[in-house]
Design a protein around this motif. Structure first.
Motif, PDB file in Angstrom:
ATOM      1  N   LEU A   1     -56.458  17.504  31.910  1.00 19.44           N
ATOM      2  CA  LEU A   1     -55.250  17.826  31.159  1.00 19.44           C
ATOM      3  C   LEU A   1     -55.623  18.191  29.734  1.00 19.44           C
ATOM      4  N   THR A   2     -55.057  19.317  29.262  1.00 20.49           N
ATOM      5  CA  THR A   2     -55.384  19.827  27.935  1.00 20.49           C
ATOM      6  C   THR A   2     -54.105  20.215  27.206  1.00 20.49           C
ATOM      7  N   VAL A   3     -53.949  19.711  25.988  1.00 24.82           N
ATOM      8  CA  VAL A   3     -52.816  20.117  25.143  1.00 24.82           C
ATOM      9  C   VAL A   3     -53.085  21.528  24.638  1.00 24.82           C
ATOM     10  N   THR A   4     -52.193  22.447  24.954  1.00 28.18           N
ATOM     11  CA  THR A   4     -52.404  23.847  24.587  1.00 28.18           C
ATOM     12  C   THR A   4     -51.421  24.372  23.554  1.00 28.18           C
ATOM     13  N   ASP A   5     -50.271  23.716  23.405  1.00 28.87           N
ATOM     14  CA  ASP A   5     -49.275  24.254  22.475  1.00 28.87           C
ATOM     15  C   ASP A   5     -48.231  23.186  22.172  1.00 28.87           C
ATOM     16  N   SER A   6     -47.502  23.385  21.098  1.00 23.58           N
ATOM     17  CA  SER A   6     -46.370  22.515  20.773  1.00 23.58           C
ATOM     18  C   SER A   6     -45.351  23.319  19.992  1.00 23.58           C
ATOM     19  N   LYS A   7     -44.100  22.984  20.188  1.00 22.97           N
ATOM     20  CA  LYS A   7     -43.010  23.642  19.471  1.00 22.97           C
ATOM     21  C   LYS A   7     -42.098  22.579  18.890  1.00 22.97           C
ATOM     22  N   HIS A   8     -41.762  22.773  17.634  1.00 22.85           N
ATOM     23  CA  HIS A   8     -40.900  21.824  16.930  1.00 22.85           C
ATOM     24  C   HIS A   8     -39.509  22.409  16.806  1.00 22.85           C
ATOM     25  N   HIS A   9     -38.507  21.666  17.265  1.00 17.60           N
ATOM     26  CA  HIS A   9     -37.111  22.090  17.176  1.00 17.60           C
ATOM     27  C   HIS A   9     -36.368  21.125  16.255  1.00 17.60           C
ATOM     28  N   SER A  10     -35.648  21.677  15.296  1.00 17.21           N
ATOM     29  CA  SER A  10     -34.919  20.831  14.356  1.00 17.21           C
ATOM     30  C   SER A  10     -33.851  20.003  15.050  1.00 17.21           C
ATOM     31  N   LEU A  11     -33.218  20.584  16.077  1.00 16.52           N
ATOM     32  CA  LEU A  11     -32.188  19.878  16.822  1.00 16.52           C
ATOM     33  C   LEU A  11     -32.436  20.071  18.300  1.00 16.52           C
ATOM     34  N   SER A  12     -32.401  18.983  19.066  1.00 20.63           N
ATOM     35  CA  SER A  12     -32.558  19.087  20.511  1.00 20.63           C
ATOM     36  C   SER A  12     -31.238  19.491  21.135  1.00 20.63           C
TER      37      SER A  12
ATOM     38  N   ASN B   1     -56.292  21.358  18.617  1.00 18.72           N
ATOM     39  CA  ASN B   1     -55.988  20.478  17.483  1.00 18.72           C
ATOM     40  C   ASN B   1     -54.504  20.478  17.140  1.00 18.72           C
ATOM     41  N   VAL B   2     -53.660  20.404  18.171  1.00 16.37           N
ATOM     42  CA  VAL B   2     -52.212  20.351  17.963  1.00 16.37           C
ATOM     43  C   VAL B   2     -51.839  18.994  17.369  1.00 16.37           C
ATOM     44  N   VAL B   3     -51.033  18.997  16.321  1.00 13.47           N
ATOM     45  CA  VAL B   3     -50.555  17.756  15.717  1.00 13.47           C
ATOM     46  C   VAL B   3     -49.367  17.254  16.524  1.00 13.47           C
ATOM     47  N   ILE B   4     -49.510  16.091  17.125  1.00 18.25           N
ATOM     48  CA  ILE B   4     -48.465  15.534  17.980  1.00 18.25           C
ATOM     49  C   ILE B   4     -47.769  14.400  17.232  1.00 18.25           C
ATOM     50  N   HIS B   5     -46.486  14.541  17.027  1.00 14.92           N
ATOM     51  CA  HIS B   5     -45.699  13.517  16.340  1.00 14.92           C
ATOM     52  C   HIS B   5     -45.220  12.506  17.373  1.00 14.92           C
TER      53      HIS B   5
END
Length: 362
Positions: A189-200, A249-253
């Motif tokens: 398993l590899t983290v490939t991307d992330s998207k931040h949404h202000s509102l879900s 190197n995706v920053v995961i919150h």
């Protein structure tokens, strides 16, 4: 819109899109294949694999019926065109009817082919067969998955059309038309991307969606992507036997406060810029002492005498990050949907302010 054909076309297009992509309102109303045919599909908890074999088959049949359903609806919407009698219809409608009927017949033929030999021809069964031991079959794999799915300690996340399920042995992704399956011991398993949404979409809270690629060493298993909220990342890691690589190197919150801090920063950057008087030097932030103060609290959200916000007369002493952390720390942790609209006291003088009052300093 006076034309009945245009009105029906628009209404049917909206219905078809909602039926295929199934928003929350349709799920709540029970307008899904899974809900309408729940008795024939059987319980997912009792027979997970057979439930999704039947579900995907019915979904294909109903989605392929939508073009033909539009023609049938037009027969009643514009009766003056005599679409009921296909030989009286225009050539364009005849071609459309022929194509939509062909699509429906092909889907029926496909469903019949999948059901042969006890559903052995179904794509899900063929996918399970790649994990079967010698002298075994997909049914043994299905039995193992069914047993593990009934356990309460499984990891499950996502909506009905893109659900991620991780049991003690299997990593699975349920989609509208298929089911992806991989063994823990065989996959990376590899983290490939992330998207931040202000509102879900579900709640008035920020959310970060992390994309993880599941690749198996078994060449018969095609790689697939799973998506989940960053706050569920730790729970997923605990369920897996192998670490998740972060190649990009995706920053995961991992916490709601970290997610909110990113949203807080994005909103503040949209606020009015505060210009400091000439000659005033900005001192280091008293919160972190790492960067100079770069925000000033100025009451801008409401007029004088209105609302709860108060004017702050403190000089700039805080950086944007520390102010955001202070704002998040003063919130009700059980009600994250209220954070964006709440008010907190200034960390220095205790004058109440909201996000709209936080002005960046250039």
């Amino acid at each position: 819109m006076d034309r009945p054909d245009a009105t029906f076309t628009l209404a049917y297009m909206v219905f078809a899109l909602c039926f295929v992509f199934t928003p929350n309102e349709f799920r709540s109303a029970g307008l899904t294949v899974q809900h309408m045919f729940s008795e024939w599909l059987g319980s997912e908890d009792i027979s997970f694999i057979h439930h999704h074999i039947r579900r995907t088959t019915l979904t294909v049949l109903f989605h392929c019926f939508l073009p033909l359903g539009y023609y049938i609806g037009m027969c009643f919407a514009v009766q003056e065109q005599n679409l009921v009698y296909i030989h009286h219809a225009s050539q364009g409608w005849q071609i459309y009817f022929g194509l939509s009927l062909a699509i429906q017949l092909l889907s029926c033929a496909l469903a019949f082919y999948w059901s042969r030999r006890g559903w052995a021809n179904h794509p899900i069964c063929r996918a399970l067969n790649t994990h079967a031991l010698p002298r075994s079959s997909w049914r043994a794999v299905a039995s193992s998955i069914n047993t593990e799915f009934r356990r309460i300690d499984k990891f499950a996340s996502g909506s009905t059309s893109a659900r991620v399920i991780v049991t003690d042995t299997w990593v699975m992704k349920v989609t509208t038309y298929s089911l992806h399956v991989a063994l823990h011991q065989d996959c990376h398993l590899t983290v490939t991307d992330s998207k931040h949404h202000s509102l879900s979409p579900e709640l008035n809270t920020p959310v970060q969606i992390v994309t993880i690629t599941v690749a198996s060493i078994n060449p018969a298993v095609k790689p697939f992507d799973i998506r989940l909220k960053s706050t569920e990342y730790v729970e997923l890691q605990e369920k897996l036997h192998a670490p998740i690589r972060n190649a990009t190197n995706v920053v995961i919150h991992l916490t709601m406060s970290e997610l909110f801090l990113e949203t807080f920063k994005s909103y503040v950057r949209l606020n009015e810029v505060h210009r400091c008087p000439s000659g005033q030097e900005l001192e280091p932030c008293i919160g972190c002492m790492q960067v100079n103060a770069n925000v000033k609290l100025v009451r801008l959200c409401q007029g004088d005498g209105e609302g709860e916000c108060q004017q702050c007369y403190c000089r700039p002493m805080w950086c944007l990050t520390c102010m955001g952390k202070w704002f998040a720390s003063r919130q009700d942790q059980q009600q994250p949907e209220t954070w964006l609209s709440s008010r907190v006291p200034c960390p220095t003088c205790r004058a109440k302010f909201c996000i709209l009052d936080v002005c960046p300093i250039p």
